[in-house]
Enzyme design. Structure first.
Site, PDB file in Angstrom:
ATOM      1  N   HIS A  90       0.787  -1.354   0.122  1.00 52.53           N
ATOM      2  CA  HIS A  90      -0.156  -0.180  -0.120  1.00 52.53           C
ATOM      3  C   HIS A  90       0.565   1.548  -0.055  1.00 52.53           C
ATOM      4  O   HIS A  90       0.105   2.430   0.502  1.00 52.53           O
ATOM      5  CB  HIS A  90      -0.820   0.196   1.146  1.00 52.53           C
ATOM      6  CG  HIS A  90      -1.713  -0.932   1.506  1.00 52.53           C
ATOM      7  ND1 HIS A  90      -3.472  -1.003   0.454  1.00 52.53           N
ATOM      8  CD2 HIS A  90      -1.992  -1.804   1.545  1.00 52.53           C
ATOM      9  CE1 HIS A  90      -4.200  -2.158   1.030  1.00 52.53           C
ATOM     10  NE2 HIS A  90      -2.870  -3.293   1.334  1.00 52.53           N
ATOM     11  N   ASN A 163     -10.577  -2.843   2.179  1.00 56.30           N
ATOM     12  CA  ASN A 163      -9.488  -2.776   0.748  1.00 56.30           C
ATOM     13  C   ASN A 163     -11.072  -2.625   0.243  1.00 56.30           C
ATOM     14  O   ASN A 163     -12.574  -3.239   0.573  1.00 56.30           O
ATOM     15  CB  ASN A 163      -9.349  -4.429   1.012  1.00 56.30           C
ATOM     16  CG  ASN A 163      -7.772  -4.094   1.128  1.00 56.30           C
ATOM     17  OD1 ASN A 163      -7.155  -3.377   0.955  1.00 56.30           O
ATOM     18  ND2 ASN A 163      -6.930  -5.858   1.133  1.00 56.30           N
ATOM     19  N   TYR A 377       1.775  -4.500  12.221  1.00 58.36           N
ATOM     20  CA  TYR A 377       0.612  -2.887  11.927  1.00 58.36           C
ATOM     21  C   TYR A 377       1.598  -1.722  13.239  1.00 58.36           C
ATOM     22  O   TYR A 377       2.289  -0.398  12.538  1.00 58.36           O
ATOM     23  CB  TYR A 377      -0.690  -1.930  12.016  1.00 58.36           C
ATOM     24  CG  TYR A 377      -1.303  -2.606  11.010  1.00 58.36           C
ATOM     25  CD1 TYR A 377      -1.473  -4.140  10.591  1.00 58.36           C
ATOM     26  CD2 TYR A 377      -1.369  -2.461   9.994  1.00 58.36           C
ATOM     27  CE1 TYR A 377      -2.510  -4.344   9.454  1.00 58.36           C
ATOM     28  CE2 TYR A 377      -2.572  -2.256   8.688  1.00 58.36           C
ATOM     29  CZ  TYR A 377      -2.632  -3.631   7.941  1.00 58.36           C
ATOM     30  OH  TYR A 377      -3.526  -4.072   6.915  1.00 58.36           O
TER      31      TYR A 377
HETATM   32 FE1  HDD Z   1      -2.532  -5.264   5.864  1.00 58.69          FE
HETATM   33  C1  HDD Z   1      -0.729  -2.137   5.229  1.00 58.69           C
HETATM   34  C2  HDD Z   1      -5.857  -3.541   4.570  1.00 58.69           C
HETATM   35  C3  HDD Z   1      -4.245  -8.058   5.478  1.00 58.69           C
HETATM   36  C4  HDD Z   1      -0.078  -5.867   7.291  1.00 58.69           C
HETATM   37  N1  HDD Z   1      -3.092  -2.823   5.234  1.00 58.69           N
HETATM   38  C5  HDD Z   1      -2.087  -2.073   4.382  1.00 58.69           C
HETATM   39  C6  HDD Z   1      -2.891  -0.811   4.135  1.00 58.69           C
HETATM   40  C7  HDD Z   1      -4.526  -1.613   4.044  1.00 58.69           C
HETATM   41  C8  HDD Z   1      -4.459  -2.782   4.469  1.00 58.69           C
HETATM   42  C9  HDD Z   1      -5.573  -0.684   3.399  1.00 58.69           C
HETATM   43  C10 HDD Z   1      -2.153   0.970   4.021  1.00 58.69           C
HETATM   44  C11 HDD Z   1      -3.325   1.558   5.367  1.00 58.69           C
HETATM   45  C12 HDD Z   1      -2.903   2.556   5.292  1.00 58.69           C
HETATM   46  O1  HDD Z   1      -3.706   3.681   3.621  1.00 58.69           O
HETATM   47  O2  HDD Z   1      -1.531   3.423   5.658  1.00 58.69           O
HETATM   48  N2  HDD Z   1      -4.417  -5.023   4.557  1.00 58.69           N
HETATM   49  C13 HDD Z   1      -5.227  -4.983   4.691  1.00 58.69           C
HETATM   50  C14 HDD Z   1      -6.874  -5.560   4.477  1.00 58.69           C
HETATM   51  C15 HDD Z   1      -6.148  -7.048   4.945  1.00 58.69           C
HETATM   52  C16 HDD Z   1      -4.852  -7.114   5.232  1.00 58.69           C
HETATM   53  C17 HDD Z   1      -7.641  -5.507   4.340  1.00 58.69           C
HETATM   54  C18 HDD Z   1      -6.791  -8.086   4.950  1.00 58.69           C
HETATM   55  C19 HDD Z   1      -8.418  -8.877   5.299  1.00 58.69           C
HETATM   56  N3  HDD Z   1      -1.735  -6.926   6.346  1.00 58.69           N
HETATM   57  C20 HDD Z   1      -2.654  -7.979   6.115  1.00 58.69           C
HETATM   58  C21 HDD Z   1      -1.649  -9.098   6.691  1.00 58.69           C
HETATM   59  C22 HDD Z   1      -0.916  -7.700   7.319  1.00 58.69           C
HETATM   60  C23 HDD Z   1      -0.894  -7.291   6.708  1.00 58.69           C
HETATM   61  C24 HDD Z   1      -2.130 -10.058   6.937  1.00 58.69           C
HETATM   62  C25 HDD Z   1       0.615  -9.001   8.126  1.00 58.69           C
HETATM   63  C26 HDD Z   1       0.134  -9.882   8.664  1.00 58.69           C
HETATM   64  N4  HDD Z   1      -0.416  -4.209   5.889  1.00 58.69           N
HETATM   65  C27 HDD Z   1       0.628  -4.653   6.293  1.00 58.69           C
HETATM   66  C28 HDD Z   1       2.105  -3.961   6.902  1.00 58.69           C
HETATM   67  C29 HDD Z   1       1.081  -2.662   6.507  1.00 58.69           C
HETATM   68  C30 HDD Z   1      -0.279  -3.014   5.720  1.00 58.69           C
HETATM   69  C31 HDD Z   1       2.501  -4.470   6.495  1.00 58.69           C
HETATM   70  C32 HDD Z   1       2.210  -1.258   5.531  1.00 58.69           C
HETATM   71  C33 HDD Z   1       1.990  -0.387   5.956  1.00 58.69           C
HETATM   72  C34 HDD Z   1       1.288  -0.319   7.136  1.00 58.69           C
HETATM   73  O3  HDD Z   1       0.846  -1.412   7.249  1.00 58.69           O
HETATM   74  O4  HDD Z   1       1.541   0.637   7.713  1.00 58.69           O
HETATM   75  O5  HDD Z   1       1.485  -3.715   8.597  1.00 58.69           O
END
Ligand code: HDD
Length: 716
Positions: A90, A163, A377
């Site tokens: 993202h 999402n 997160y």
């Molecule tokens: Fe995630 C970012 C949505 C599963 C780990 N995720 C991130 C963002 C969104 C989502 C919208 C961007 C937020 C922003 O605008 O800063 N992610 C989802 C959805 C998931 C999902 C709807 C499943 C239902 N995510 C998911 C899993 C993991 C992560 C299973 C880890 C175990 N997601 C992350 C992250 C991020 C992230 C690596 C990257 C940047 C951040 O968090 O701030 O931690």
């Protein structure tokens, strides 16, 4: 910092329970950090006025720069460190401020303060994003869109990090790094950017049947929304809402766009990568600047605790939806995005979402994907934002007071007074103190849930159905949508170098969704698909309904032409009265008519009037608009018909199923471009009045769907 809620002196009785947000509270909270240089001198970061910002200090005019030059060193030093790590997923996003307002029925489901009072507006900050590409990638790639909402409530921040698709690729968070490594640009050459059309992605998903349902969503046109105002949002997991009586209900969260759901056409989306890589973020920015705000209804699907096991699938499995026909979406509020950020980095880039940010009245379930997210997160923000004090960044601060005994670490802003940074204490009067859980203004209390189980590393058999809902999604698409999905799988797999990965998809995965889908994609790859579903019955699952109309993009077409952009093609000699009439009629319907000319020089209309173009043919190509009108005026139409760009404009609009209208001599351009007139969505008439109503109706359906089977014959 005087009003920083974190630093409010904690002497005397606290008044936290009286704290109330309003629509402006976040803006007021940000105000003390806003910096406006108007009327101010240029100074260093420690306040010294700068006399010369053009020349470094040198030993002689042509000599070496001196180490002594603190002005130069500070400036370069800051510049050299301007970047922070981009989000691992993202990375590319755009955001807006706004508010959430509950409907009268919301309070019955949750005790959270933001749902209590219909008159109350809670400030929000929403960041939309793509998943795969880096910060500089394109907006309109085939990808999932993030839809992350931070509600700044009276009782703290609630982050709904969702999402635009209601399911996910994997069931257990332990697979997230594998999935992300597979979908991201490949490690040896960092190709491709912003796309899933490559070997590692298809290798992984063809070996992970649980991804099938979500991959099918990403192969549909949902993967490139026309506008952020035209996409749904989903919390994905099953969450809990807790009411004032302490009763828990399972819920799925939904954002339903009031402007309807519509997407681009794949060819159009690809062309936009080059013509306007900022297409989605630009439209949102410009619309908000123009006062055309983005609006979504907030809805929940509610499942009573006792009904948890009544479904064909497990409510804790994030690869499953609850079909809306089984549990309808109850609207409980509305969100309006009405203000652009002041600064991209300070707000959109530094905002830190976390599904673990909840408030009393909202709680988690044991969905193993959600459970993993609750860790990930916070962890990622430590690296991205440089330590544990990122909550002090203005955009991340709650607007309510927040005091605790967390101290120090990098870049601490708060000047905590008092001697006791522990609890209990008697030195600082016992403050800050705990708040017992309560129906209102209480402390957060986890839902009281009995867990009686063995410690085990395993997946529940109830998570074993990997295909039934993919089949449901497929069955629910219109013929046009199905054709687009077949084309998408065909295209993506054509980019896969290793034949065995293509074969695995076509022989082992796609037939389990639908045999015809597999046959058609197989045919396009010269691979014979099986005639029976190869998966075991437990993987195929059970499907209690054959179709879910709510899953088709066509279920929520806008029906009107509000916020639509219409290109009016004009060259010297154009009928200026027709342009005026058209613009007026479009405006009356909330749409925008844009005069597009061969150059930016004023167009001399027939009769002598001068018309100022809004853009040039190659500056605002047909992919950037929703429909095209060619007004009359022989000289104008002849000039456009002789120009390759003029003919291409209408050909491309035809290819992308857009409504096209020609008034009077305007038809000559369509003839010159071999755009067939007289068929649905290609309108001709002697006057604006003759074509306007059918043009409006065709645009209200977003595209001329009946044209789809022959659109590819157009060479544009
Ligand atoms: Fe995630 C970012 C949505 C599963 C780990 N995720 C991130 C963002 C969104 C989502 C919208 C961007 C937020 C922003 O605008 O800063 N992610 C989802 C959805 C998931 C999902 C709807 C499943 C239902 N995510 C998911 C899993 C993991 C992560 C299973 C880890 C175990 N997601 C992350 C992250 C991020 C992230 C690596 C990257 C940047 C951040 O968090 O701030 O931690």
């Amino acid at each position: 910092m005087a009003n920083n809620p974190h630093t409010t002196p904690n002497s005397g009785a606290p008044n936290d329970t009286d704290f109330k947000t309003n629509e402006q509270s976040k803006s007021e909270n940000l105000e003390k950090y806003r910096s406006d240089a108007t009327g101010h001198d240029l100074r260093t970061n420690h306040g010294t006025r700068i006399a010369d910002n053009h020349n470094s200090l040198k030993a002689g005019e042509r000599g070496p720069t001196l180490l002594e030059d603190f002005v130069f060193r500070e400036k370069l030093n800051h510049f050299d460190n301007e970047r922070i790590p981009e989000r691992i997923v993202h990375a590319r996003g755009a955001a807006a401020h706004g508010y959430f307002q509950p409907y009268d029925n919301a309070a019955q489901y949750s005790k959270a303060s933001l749902f209590q009072d219909h008159g109350k507006k809670t400030p929000v900050f929403v960041r939309f994003s793509t998943v795969q590409g880096s910060r500089g990638s394109n907006d309109t790639v085939r990808d999932v869109r993030g839809f992350a909402t931070k509600f700044y409530t009276d009782e703290g921040n609630w982050d709904l990090v969702g999402n635009d698709m209601p399911v996910f690729f994997i069931q257990d968070a332990i697979k997230f790094p594998d999935f992300v490594h597979a979908v991201k640009p490949e490690p040896h050459n960092e190709i491709p950017q912003g796309q899933s059309a490559h070997d590692t992605f298809w290798d992984f998903v063809s070996l992970m049947p649980e991804s099938t349902h979500m991959v099918l969503w990403t192969m549909s046109d949902r993967a490139f929304p026309r506008h952020y105002r035209n996409m749904e949002g989903f919390g994905v997991h099953t969450f809990r809402l807790i009411d004032k009586q302490g009763r828990s209900r399972f819920v799925k969260f939904h954002w339903k766009p009031l402007a309807g759901t519509c997407s681009l056409i794949w060819d159009e989306a690809q062309k936009l990568w080059g013509r306007d890589p900022d297409f989605n973020r630009r439209m949102m920015w410009e619309d908000i600047e123009n006062g055309d705000f983005l609006e979504y209804e907030f809805g929940i699907q509610v499942v009573e605790e006792e009904d948890e096991h009544k479904f064909d699938f497990d409510l804790l499995d994030p690869t499953k939806i609850i079909p809306e026909e089984q549990v309808p979406v109850t609207p409980i509020g509305k969100m309006v995005l009405n203000r652009n950020p002041d600064n991209y980095f300070a707000e959109t880039e530094q905002v830190a979402f976390n599904p673990a940010h909840v408030v009393p009245g909202i709680d988690f379930t044991n969905d193993p994907l959600l459970q993993g997210r609750l860790f990930s997160y916070l962890d990622t923000q430590m690296l991205r934002l440089g330590g544990p004090n990122f909550n002090e960044l203005p955009i991340n601060q709650p607007v309510c007071p927040f005091h605790n005994n967390q101290r120090d670490a990098m870049h601490r802003q708060t000047i905590n007074k008092g001697q006791a940074s522990y609890e209990p204490n008697s030195i600082d009067g016992g403050w800050p103190s705990e708040t017992p859980a309560a129906p209102e203004n209480g402390g957060f209390e986890s839902h009281y849930e009995r867990i009686d189980a063995h410690k085990i590393r395993a997946r529940s058999p109830s998570f074993g159905d990997h295909y039934s809902q993919a089949t449901l999604f497929w069955n629910s698409q219109t013929d046009v949508e199905k054709e687009h999905i077949i084309a998408a799988y065909t295209f993506e797999l054509s980019k896969v170098q290793r034949p065995w990965i293509r074969e695995r998809m076509i022989k082992e995965i796609l037939p389990n969704i639908d045999l015809e889908l597999a046959r058609r994609v197989g045919e396009n790859h010269g691979i014979e698909a099986p005639t029976e579903k190869p998966a075991a019955p437990e993987e195929l699952g059970r499907i209690s309904q054959l179709e879910s109309p709510a899953l088709s993009l066509m279920a929520r077409l806008p029906g009107n032409i509000q916020y639509r952009k219409v290109a009016i093609l004009a060259a010297d000699g154009v009928d200026g009265d027709q342009i005026e009439a058209l613009k007026k009629k479009l405006e009356a319907e909330g749409a925008q008519g844009l005069v597009i000319a061969p150059s930016m020089a004023p167009v001399k209309a027939a009769g002598g009037k001068s018309v100022t173009p809004d853009a040039m043919l190659n500056g605002m190509p047909s992919v950037a608009v929703d429909a095209v009108v060619v007004p009359g005026g022989t000289d104008s139409v002849e000039a456009l018909a002789q120009s390759g760009q003029g003919r291409y404009y209408v050909q491309e609009a035809y290819k992308h199923l857009k409504a096209i209208a020609a008034v009077g001599e305007g038809k000559l351009l369509l003839d010159a471009a071999d755009v067939p007139t007289g068929e649905e969505g290609v309108l001709t008439g002697a006057a604006v009045d003759d074509v306007f109503a059918p043009l409006r109706d065709a645009m209200g359906q977003h595209r001329v769907w009946a044209r789809d089977p022959k659109a590819n014959d157009m060479p544009a």
